[in-house]
Design a protein around this motif. Structure first.
Motif, PDB file in Angstrom:
ATOM      1  N   SER A 173      -1.283  76.325 139.852  1.00  0.00           N
ATOM      2  CA  SER A 173      -1.511  77.692 140.287  1.00  0.00           C
ATOM      3  C   SER A 173      -0.953  77.763 141.702  1.00  0.00           C
ATOM      4  O   SER A 173      -1.357  76.996 142.567  1.00  0.00           O
ATOM      5  CB  SER A 173      -3.010  77.971 140.261  1.00  0.00           C
ATOM      6  N   THR A 188       3.031  81.545 151.066  1.00  0.00           N
ATOM      7  CA  THR A 188       2.844  82.163 152.384  1.00  0.00           C
ATOM      8  C   THR A 188       4.212  82.582 152.896  1.00  0.00           C
ATOM      9  O   THR A 188       5.214  81.934 152.613  1.00  0.00           O
ATOM     10  CB  THR A 188       2.186  81.209 153.403  1.00  0.00           C
ATOM     11  N   ALA A 194       4.723  88.131 145.187  1.00  0.00           N
ATOM     12  CA  ALA A 194       3.576  88.725 144.493  1.00  0.00           C
ATOM     13  C   ALA A 194       3.989  89.226 143.116  1.00  0.00           C
ATOM     14  O   ALA A 194       3.285  89.023 142.121  1.00  0.00           O
ATOM     15  CB  ALA A 194       2.973  89.856 145.319  1.00  0.00           C
ATOM     16  N   ASP A 234       6.426  88.187 141.381  1.00  0.00           N
ATOM     17  CA  ASP A 234       6.750  87.044 140.527  1.00  0.00           C
ATOM     18  C   ASP A 234       5.474  86.382 140.008  1.00  0.00           C
ATOM     19  O   ASP A 234       5.539  85.375 139.299  1.00  0.00           O
ATOM     20  CB  ASP A 234       7.605  86.027 141.299  1.00  0.00           C
ATOM     21  N   GLY A 235       4.322  86.931 140.368  1.00  0.00           N
ATOM     22  CA  GLY A 235       3.067  86.449 139.802  1.00  0.00           C
ATOM     23  C   GLY A 235       2.345  85.414 140.649  1.00  0.00           C
ATOM     24  O   GLY A 235       1.350  84.843 140.215  1.00  0.00           O
ATOM     25  N   ARG A 239       0.152  84.255 144.106  1.00  0.00           N
ATOM     26  CA  ARG A 239      -0.719  84.856 145.098  1.00  0.00           C
ATOM     27  C   ARG A 239      -0.089  84.687 146.469  1.00  0.00           C
ATOM     28  O   ARG A 239       0.526  83.665 146.750  1.00  0.00           O
ATOM     29  CB  ARG A 239      -2.094  84.206 145.067  1.00  0.00           C
ATOM     30  N   VAL A 240      -0.245  85.687 147.302  1.00  0.00           N
ATOM     31  CA  VAL A 240       0.347  85.677 148.634  1.00  0.00           C
ATOM     32  C   VAL A 240      -0.769  85.888 149.644  1.00  0.00           C
ATOM     33  O   VAL A 240      -1.594  86.789 149.463  1.00  0.00           O
ATOM     34  CB  VAL A 240       1.406  86.793 148.763  1.00  0.00           C
ATOM     35  N   MET A 241      -0.804  85.057 150.655  1.00  0.00           N
ATOM     36  CA  MET A 241      -1.854  85.184 151.683  1.00  0.00           C
ATOM     37  C   MET A 241      -1.418  84.435 152.922  1.00  0.00           C
ATOM     38  O   MET A 241      -0.456  83.664 152.880  1.00  0.00           O
ATOM     39  CB  MET A 241      -3.170  84.617 151.147  1.00  0.00           C
TER      40      MET A 241
END
Lengths: 425, 425, 425, 425
Positions: free
Chosen positions: A239, A243, A254, A256-257, A259-261
Motif C-alpha cells: 500500500s 509525498t 492521488a 493514480d490511486g 495516498r498523498v500526504m
C-alpha cells in the motif's frame, strides 16, 4: 591494435575478477541491441579518433558496453565511478584487463578516494566529459578553469545533474555546451521509470528479503523515478503513500490511486521509506522521531543526502550491520531505524543497477550525444541542448525492432489529414 | 440585471426539461470547487463586462458551470454544441430557462443543424471564441475574415484542435492569439487521462452492458487519452492491445505491460476496439474484414472519422439498432460488426462525458485563459500561447485543497540546495 | 403448444414495453452461449414436463434466458422478483407477451406488493423453487408447511441464502433437499467476483457520475463479492480500504495491497462506502456521525439492511432526491450523507445487474441443478447439496470454448505421474 | 542445558559460516512474531519432551526458527534438506554450532548425498516426520516398514506432497495419520500466493538482472502459486500468458486479464517461462523447438521435473554457465535456451526462498500440527487431517496483531442475525 591492456593505469579492487566480469558483461550485451549497432557503426566510422573522453558513471556491466563502444569509435577514454558504492569490481577488472580501458573505481571507496578519482578524470584533460550528477563538471569549473579550453562539451544523464547545470547556467559559469541526455524520451521515460522502478525494489528485497505484500511503502517524490518506484511497489502488493512538493504531481499521484500526504504524517504510517526527490534531507530528525520501531529507510535518488543520516547517527546509541547493506540504528527511545545501503542509491548498492534493457537506450543516447558534440565542435554556443528529436525516434525504432514489435505507419490519407486544418467534423 | 431569461433566443430540444437539468447541474457543482471559487471572484471583479463570448463545447452539466461563471463575470455569452451527439438536453434547457444563457444545441442534431449553430455562434460577433476541436475558428477563417477584427483571441482545449491550430499557423492564417488550454498540466494530465479513461469505459458499459473481464480490448493511440483508456480497460479485467504510430509511445505501452502490434494484426484478436488517435480511418475496411464476428468498435477521439463507417455502411447488408447507441452492421460474409455511438465520442454519446472532478480543472483553465486574453488585449502577437505555469500550479493547489490533501513545502535548506550547483556528493 | 401468451396472468408495469425488452433480451443472449446450448438440449429432452417451478430472481435480461430455457424444457414456470428495485419492466413485459411466462414483478414495488408476489409464487404450488436469498423457502416453511409435500427441492444462488439455509438446517426445519448453486466454482468465482465487481462500480457511476480516481473507497466485506468490488475500485484509480470481521480475509486484503481497519476508523476517511457483507447494520449511526460531509454510501449485498437507513432517516432534517437513485440526507450538524439506490443492490437499482457473460454460467448451474433435482426425485435426503464437480467442469469447458480459448490436456505420462506417489525427486 | 553443540553429528558445508547464519536468522526472526510466541509457549510447556522429530525442509533462515521452536519445546530433532539446491549453508552452520541441532544439508549436494540424508533422517527413528514433498514418508513406506510403529504421524506442507499422500491413501499404504498443513488458509493463501509470487520473480531477477517490463511471461499453472506468480509478473510490467489443464482455473485466469492458451502456442510467444504445476514435463521438446532464441525457462514447482531438461540436454551442442544459476543450452538450430537454477525451485536456488513474513504463518501451522499429533497420539486413525479451523483463525489473529491491524467484531445484533433464517427482506 597497438594498445597493450596490461600497461593501462588503473585503480581497481582486484584484476583477477576480470573473467567473472567478462561473463557478466557479455550477458548484459544480450539485452543491449541498440548500443551494439551503434558500436558497430562507430568501429567503422571512428568518430572519436583523437578525442579524449572522461566518463563518470556507475561502473556496471551496462556502462562497460558504453565504454567499449566509445573506445571502438577511436576514443581515448577513462572511466571513474559516479558513486562510491555502485562500482561492480569485476566489471572494472574486465575493462582494464580485456579492453585496456583505464578504470578508477573501487566499490566502497571512501570520499577521499572518490574525490581523487574525480581529479584523475580531469588529469586526463578530457575533450568530452560524460557526467552523472555533474560532479566532474562542477570540479572543473571550480578548480580547473584553465582546462575549459580543451573541452568540446559535456553530456549529463541525471535529473540531479540537469538541475545543477541549470544553476550553473543561471550563475553564468557554464561556458561550454552541455547535452541533456536525461530529457531524451528514450532515456527518462524508461530508465528513470521502469529501470529505477524495478531495480529499487530489487535492491530492497536483496538487502532485506522482506515481503512487500501488506507493507506500507512511502515514496518521496513523484517524478519519473518516483512514478516507477510507486508503480512497482504497488505491483508487489504494498500500500503506497506518496509525498510531494509539487501540486500537479500530487494530484497525479492521488488519481493514480496512491495516498498523498506530508512526510510528517507519512512518517508514522510507513514500514519502508524510499526517497527519490533529488533534494536534501527529505527524511530528517522530526520524521525519524515518529517512525514505527524497525521502519526501513533507503534512497534511490542520485546523492546520498536525501536522508539525513548524520543526524540519525548522532542520536543513535548503536549502529549495527544486521545483513549486508542493512544497518540498524538503535535510538535512545528503544526504537530502531533500519538504513539500507547507507542511504546511497539502493539499486546500485544492494542490487545491480538498472537492467540492461533500459540502459541500452540511455547509453545509446550518451553515445550519440558525444558524437553530436564532436560533429558540432565549435558551432554550439554555451548552454544546455536537448537530444535532437530524430535521434530519440531512431533509438526508439531500433529498440522496438529488437523487441520484435511492429507498429503502424501513417497512410497517405492520414498524413494529409493531420497536416490540414480545413477538414472538420 | 436587465436581461430577462425568458426572452433569450435559443434552439434546444425542450425547455420543460429545465428542472431536471437544474438538479443535475447542481449535483455536478459539488465536484467543481475550483471553478466555483473562480466564479465567485469573477462575480466581484466583472472581468468580462462588455465582452461577447461564443463558446463551442459539449453541452454538459460541467460546461454549464463554465457558462455560468463567464456570465457571472459579465460576459455576453452564447453556447453551441461541439458535437451533434454530446448535448444533454436538460442542461441546455436549464441554461436557457434559469440562467438566461442562449444555447443552440440539440442531442442528435443533424449536420446541417450543427453547421447552422456554428454560424449562429459567429453571428454573435464574438470577442472571444472558446473552441473545442477548432470548428468555429476554422469557419471564421474560411468564411468570415471580416469579423476577425472583433476577435481578442480564442482558447482551445482538445489535442485535435491544437493540431489544427498548428496547421493554421503553418499556413499563416492564424492571425490572432490562441491559448492552448489542452497543454496545461492540470488539463491534459487529468481530463485526457483519468476523465477519458473512466468515461470511455463507462460509455461502453452503458451502451452494451458487456463484461470487460476476459475481453480483448484494442486501444488505438497511446497519447494521454489512450493511456487513460488502456489503464481503465485493464483495471476492469481486460487484456489490452495498443496500436501506435510513434515508436516512443509504442515502447512505453509495451513496458506498461500491454501488447503492441499493428492494427492489421490486432483486428483479428480484439473483442472491443476503441480509437483515440486524433487521426482518420484508423479502423478501415481491411480491418473490418479480419475482425471476429460480433466485434465491437467505438471511438473516443474528438471527431467521428477515426472509424471508417461510411465504408462499413456501404458494405453492410443490414444496419440494425440492437440497443440504445448500439448498431449491428451485418456483412455479406455472415459476420457482423457492432458499432457504438455511431462512431462519435462514446463517453458523451452513451454516458455523461467526463466526470465533474476533472472538468473542474479543465474549465478553470478555460475561464482563466479567457481572462488572460482580455487582460492582455492588444499585447499578444498572433500565435499559440500556453497557459502560464503559475495559473496551472494555482489551479492544482486549489484542487488539492478541495480534495483535502496537504503536501510538503520546501524547507529553507532545501530551497537553497536545489538552486545551487556547488554542493555535491 | 396450447398455452396462449395473452392469457397468462401477470402483475407487471406495462406490457407495451415488450418490444424493448425483446431487443435487450436478444442482446444479452449473445453473451450466454452456455445457457443457450442447455436450452437447446432441454427443448429436445423435456426434463421438466409436468413440473411446476416458482422462480424468485432479479428480473433481468439474463433471468429471462433462464426462464425461457426452463419453459423450453417443459416447465410450468412463474417468475417473481427477488428484490423490489431490481426488476427491469421491459423484460417482464416481454416474458409475458412473447413467451407466455407469468411474471409478477414491478420495479419499485412496495413491500406489501413484494410479499404478495411471494405468496403468488407459492400459490403456484411449486415442485421446485429457484430462490435468491431464501425468502420464498422461508415463507413456505413458516406459513405453508402443508405444501412441502409438493416440493422436490429448491436451488439457491446467493451467499446470503446459503447462510439462511444452514440456519434452517441447524433448526431442523429444512425437510427437503436444497442445491447450493452459489458454491459452484463456475458461479461464485465469476458471478460474485467479476460480476458484482464490475456492476457495482457501474451502478455507482451511473447513479452519480463521480470520478473514481483519487477517491477513497471503503469496501465492507472481503468475500468473493468484496474482492471483486475492491479490485475494480482500484482498477478505476481509487484508494481502497477494506473492513472485515474474519482475520484470514483481513490478512488477505492487506497482502492484496489494501488498507484494512475497523469501520469506526474507515468511516472518517472514506468518500464512498460499499457494503457487501451479507450482514446487518454494517454502517450505522456511530459511523454516519464521523463521516465526511457528502460521503456516499451504497450496498451491493443481498438485502437492504447492511446500511442502517432507518436510523439515518430518523435523524435527517431533510431527504432530497439529487439525481436518479441518489438521495441526500441532511443532518442536524449541517453535514450531509448521500445514499445511493436506497441501500438496495446498487448494481441492480442503478445499473443493469451482472453482465450476461457471468450470469450465463450462474444460470447454467441453476438450470442443471433443477434437472438434477428432478432426476434424483425421491432419492435425496433433506439437506444441502453441492453441484456435482462434473457439471461445474462441463460448464467451464463450454464457456471456454465459447470464449475461443483452448487449454492443455494431460499427456499419458502426466496422467500417470499425478496418480502415483512412488516417483520422487 | 546438557547438550553440547559441538558434539552434534552433522553434514554441512562449513561450520565457520555460523556467525553469518546467526545474523541472518536473527534478521528473519523480526518478521516472525507468530512463531516466536509459539516458541515461548513451547519453552514453558515442553510438549515434545522425549519426542524424536525428523524434519525435511528447505534449510533457510525461516526453517531455522521452526527447528529452534521444536527444540525449545523439548524435541530431539534432526533437519535435512528437502531440495539439493535450496540449502543456505550459513544457516545450517549456525543451527549446528549455536543451537546444537544436527543438520544434514549442503547446497548443491548431489542426488546420492541427498538420498543418504533421507536415510540419515530415518536412522533417527522419528516419532514425527515433518515432510516437504513426501520424500521421507515415501522412503519410510518403501524401505522401512518396520519403523512405522515408532511413528505418531507426519505433517506435510506442499501441494505436491498432499497429492502424493492422497495417492498413498488410495493405494492403502498410508497406515498412520498425516496432517495437511498445506490446506490451512493461513498457509496456502499466503505462502503459496504472496510468498511464491514475490520470491519467484526475485529469483529470476537475481539470476538474470533482466527487465521484466515489456517481457512476455508464460506461467504454467494457475493454482495458488501460479496466481501469485502471474500477479507479480504483471506487477512488474510483464504481459502474462497462463497455461492450464483445468477449465475453471483457465476462465479465472482469463477474467483476471491474462491471456490463456495451450503451451504449444505460448511457447512461441514467451520471453520467460515459469512452471508451477506440480506436474511433469510441462515444458518438453515440442515446446523448446518453437521457442524464441534466448528464451528463459525456470521452475517454481516443488520438483525439478516440470521442465524436461534431460531431453533438452541431450539435444544441446553446448551447455554453458553464463551467470550464476544461469545456463545457456545451445541447440543445433543455432538457437539457444537459457535455463535458470537447473530447473529446481528458482526462488530457493537463486534467491532466499519465501520471505519470513509468510513462512511465519506456514511454520506456525507446522509447529501446531506437530503438537496436535502428540496430543492426539493413538487417537487418530490412519488418514489425512486438516488443521482445525480454530488453529487457523488463531494464527491469523496473532499475525494481524503483529501487523498492527485491527478489524471489526460482530455486534450482538449481527451475531444474532447471521444465525437466524427468519429475518428476511
Amino acid at each position: 591494435m597497438v594498445a597493450t591492456p596490461i600497461k593501462a593505469k588503473y585503480d581497481i579492487k582486484d584484476i583477477s575478477l576480470a573473467p567473472k566480469g567478462k561473463q557478466r558483461i557479455d550477458w548484459a550485451g544480450r539485452e543491449m541491441p541498440v548500443l551494439r549497432q551503434i558500436q558497430e557503426r562507430f568501429a567503422k566510422e571512428q568518430p572519436f579518433a583523437g578525442i579524449r573522453i572522461a566518463a563518470c558513471c556507475h561502473v556496471t556491466t551496462e556502462t562497460a558496453h558504453l565504454a567499449i563502444a566509445l573506445k571502438a569509435g577511436g576514443a581515448d577514454a577513462v572511466l571513474i565511478a559516479s558513486n562510491p558504492l555502485s562500482t561492480q569490481d569485476d566489471v572494472a577488472a574486465c575493462l582494464v584487463a580485456d579492453y585496456g580501458i583505464p578504470v578508477y573505481a573501487i566499490k566502497g571507496e571512501d570520499n577521499a578516494t572518490y574525490n581523487r578519482h574525480v581529479q584523475t578524470a580531469l588529469d586526463h584533460k578530457p575533450n568530452i566529459i560524460i557526467d552523472d550528477g555533474s560532479d566532474v563538471v562542477a570540479t572543473l569549473i571550480k578548480e580547473r578553469q584553465h582546462q575549459i579550453g580543451d573541452l568540446i562539451g559535456t553530456t549529463e544523464e541525471t535529473t540531479t545533474g540537469i538541475v545543477r547545470l541549470l544553476a550553473m547556467l543561471k550563475d553564468k559559469v557554464l561556458t561550454f555546451p552541455a547535452v541533456n541526455v536525461n530529457d531524451a524520451d528514450t532515456k527518462h521515460f524508461f530508465d528513470n521509470r521502469y529501470g529505477t522502478g524495478q531495480s529499487t525494489l530489487d535492491g530492497i528485497i536483496r538487502a532485506t528479503n522482506v515481503l512487500l505484500a501488506g507493507k506500507s511503502v512511502v515514496v518521496a517524490g513523484y517524478g519519473w523515478c518516483g512514478k516507477g518506484v510507486a508503480m512497482r511497489a504497488r505491483g508487489l502488493g504494498s500500500s503506497v503513500i506518496v509525498t510531494e512538493i509539487d501540486p500537479v504531481r500530487a494530484i497525479e499521484a492521488a488519481m493514480d490511486g496512491f495516498r498523498v500526504m506530508p512526510m510528517a504524517q507519512a512518517a508514522a504510517e510507513g514500514d519502508i521509506f524510499i526517497t527519490v526527490t533529488g533534494n536534501k534531507h527529505v527524511i530528517r530528525p522530526e520524521h525519524f522521531e515518529v517512525m514505527k520501531d524497525g521502519a526501513m529507510v533507503c534512497n534511490s535518488g542520485h546523492f546520498d543526502i536525501e536522508i539525513d543520516l548524520k543526524s540519525l547517527g548522532a542520536k543513535a546509541t548503536e549502529v549495527k550491520e544486521v545483513r549486508n547493506f542493512t544497518q540498524k540504528y538503535s535510538l535512545p527511545s528503544g526504537k530502531s531505524i533500519v538504513v539500507l545501503g547507507e542511504g546511497r542509491l539502493i539499486n546500485l548498492a544492494a542490487a545491480e543497477g538498472h537492467p540492461s534493457a533500459v540502459m541500452d537506450m540511455s547509453f545509446a543516447n550518451q553515445a550519440l550525444a558525444c558524437e553530436y558534440l564532436v560533429k558540432n565542435k565549435g558551432k554550439l554556443a554555451p548552454g544546455i541542448y536537448n537530444i535532437p528529436k530524430e535521434l530519440d525516434q531512431e533509438i526508439a525504432s531500433l529498440k522496438l525492432k529488437a523487441m520484435g514489435i511492429s507498429i503502424d505507419t501513417l497512410t497517405a490519407e492520414q498524413e494529409e489529414y493531420i497536416n490540414s486544418w480545413t477538414m472538420g467534423t
